[in-house]
Design a protein around this motif. Sequence first.
Motif, PDB file in Angstrom:
ATOM      1  N   LEU A 165       5.923  -3.573   0.917  1.00 58.45           N
ATOM      2  CA  LEU A 165       5.691  -3.222  -0.478  1.00 58.45           C
ATOM      3  C   LEU A 165       6.487  -1.968  -0.842  1.00 58.45           C
TER       4      LEU A 165
ATOM      5  N   GLU B 219       1.364  -3.056 -12.808  1.00 61.65           N
ATOM      6  CA  GLU B 219       0.457  -3.359 -11.702  1.00 61.65           C
ATOM      7  C   GLU B 219      -0.834  -2.547 -11.814  1.00 61.65           C
TER       8      GLU B 219
ATOM      9  N   THR C  24       4.408  -8.886  -6.668  1.00 64.35           N
ATOM     10  CA  THR C  24       4.686  -7.552  -6.146  1.00 64.35           C
ATOM     11  C   THR C  24       6.148  -7.490  -5.737  1.00 64.35           C
TER      12      THR C  24
ATOM     13  N   GLN D 207       5.480  -1.075 -11.833  1.00 71.18           N
ATOM     14  CA  GLN D 207       4.384  -0.364 -11.185  1.00 71.18           C
ATOM     15  C   GLN D 207       3.319   0.063 -12.199  1.00 71.18           C
TER      16      GLN D 207
END
Length: 157
Positions: free
Chosen positions: A132, A112, A124, A109
């Motif tokens: 998600l 990302e 993802t 994360q």
Amino acid sequence: MSRTITRAPNPDPAAPDWTDADCPVARTLDLVGDKWSLLVIRDAMDGARSFTEFQRRTGIARNILTDRLRKLIAHGLLAQRTAPSGRRQEYVLTDAGRDLFAVILTLRQWGERHAFAPGETHSTLVDQHGTLVPEIAPTGADGTPLGTDTTHVRRTR
């Protein structure tokens, strides 16, 4: 003030050689802090089981992969067992290895948010329903968000 930790060389290559024996972060990094170890753990979480799968997914050199698999087994993060075919060995996560899921998720994360340009394509993580996975946000016992300004380290003995 600089702190130096002095110790005798470790005669057992499988035994930990702690960078900072009192710090859980340093100890964890000594066990899994290089990129190859974390990528092997990531791929094991994603279903990789064989030496060939780990090598194909990561692009790691055979000698380095052999070393990392031995280290992860020695430290109890992976276990080796006979594959269902009975013809080769496979690697599976132990409970300690599965406990790294939140670490891998947090790294994912962070990546990302910070490792890609806006709009750049990346993978993802989704749950079993294709939704998600929500952001991990540490909170205190009362639900208050935690961060560097609301926490501190306390030594225990």
